[in-house]
Design an enzyme around this catalytic site. Sequence first.
Site, short mmCIF file in Angstrom:
data_model
loop_
_atom_site.label_atom_id
_atom_site.label_comp_id
_atom_site.label_asym_id
_atom_site.label_seq_id
_atom_site.Cartn_x
_atom_site.Cartn_y
_atom_site.Cartn_z
N HIS A 94 0.85 -1.19 0.00
CA HIS A 94 0.00 0.00 0.00
C HIS A 94 0.89 1.24 0.00
O HIS A 94 1.93 1.27 0.67
CB HIS A 94 -0.91 -0.02 1.23
CG HIS A 94 -2.02 0.96 1.14
ND1 HIS A 94 -1.83 2.31 1.36
CD2 HIS A 94 -3.32 0.82 0.80
CE1 HIS A 94 -2.99 2.94 1.17
NE2 HIS A 94 -3.91 2.05 0.83
N GLU A 168 -3.54 2.12 -7.36
CA GLU A 168 -3.99 3.18 -6.44
C GLU A 168 -3.00 4.33 -6.48
O GLU A 168 -1.98 4.29 -5.79
CB GLU A 168 -3.96 2.65 -4.99
CG GLU A 168 -5.12 1.90 -4.53
CD GLU A 168 -5.26 2.00 -3.00
OE1 GLU A 168 -6.39 2.16 -2.54
OE2 GLU A 168 -4.25 1.95 -2.27
P1 13P Z 1 -9.81 6.04 0.13
O1 13P Z 1 -10.89 5.18 -0.49
O2 13P Z 1 -10.17 6.56 1.49
O3 13P Z 1 -9.33 7.09 -0.81
O4 13P Z 1 -8.57 5.07 0.40
C1 13P Z 1 -8.16 4.26 -0.63
C2 13P Z 1 -7.21 3.29 -0.07
O5 13P Z 1 -6.13 3.64 0.36
C3 13P Z 1 -7.62 1.89 -0.03
O6 13P Z 1 -6.53 1.05 0.21
#
Ligand code: 13P
Length: 252
Positions: A94, A168
């Site tokens: 992450h 992400e």
């Molecule tokens: P948000 O959905 O709060 O932007 O976070 C995304 C996230 O980091 C999921 O791992």
Amino acid sequence: MNTSFLVANWKMNYTDQQTVASLHQIVGKSTLFPKTRLIICPSFTALASAHKLLSNTLIALGAQNLNHNTKGPYTGEINSAMVAEFCSYVVVGHSERRLLFGETSDDVNLKSIAAMHQSLQPIICLDGQSDATRQSNNRTLNIDELVIQVREAIKNFPLNSQFLIAYEPSWAIGSGEPADPDSVNTIAAKIREIVTSVLGSDTGMSVPILYGGSVTLGNINNYCKLPELNGALVGGASLDPAELVELAVSIQ
Ligand code: 13P
């Protein structure tokens, strides 16, 4: 691939008791989303209770991290065997861990391999950025950086490895500014192409690719309906049990 994945990353938000209370509400509504593969990732301290509660349901459990070493003097760390006692999935790489805890692409790769040795499926988070670009909060995607990050994450994976990838972008997390769906689709296609070139077309075509970063009920289907995408990884919007159920219902 028909399954829509919804990964709820609860980050460092709920105690064991709060997790149990939320899960009770979600399990009670799980017949409403039979086609969504819901994976809930609470904190480590809630995994044992969550495992008991979810054991006869279709909702899967994931951890948020692990240490790649098998055992030994690593105070405070949790290995893949410990996670596998309770979970089927584990989030690795992450961008909060890369940014705040200095995790490198090598760490992410070793964690993923350690997870798969215990039959855990890693949910490998990629933001497509080098450490320097991430730290400078630069939003422009550099394809070379994406290629390097994907290749480093999956190097030395055995053929037929079972894992998921979540794209992400770090700037989209918790910012209320999600990435543009068309560019997410292009990036997912590129990720699939790289996975195919490294691990072959069976893995490349079947690996679920998710999007994460400011996903809400209002925008989740802008991502889940994209041809290259198989679901979403959600932080903030997954914390409310009623909203999480609605997200799961809406993407099936
Ligand atoms: P948000 O959905 O709060 O932007 O976070 C995304 C996230 O980091 C999921 O791992």
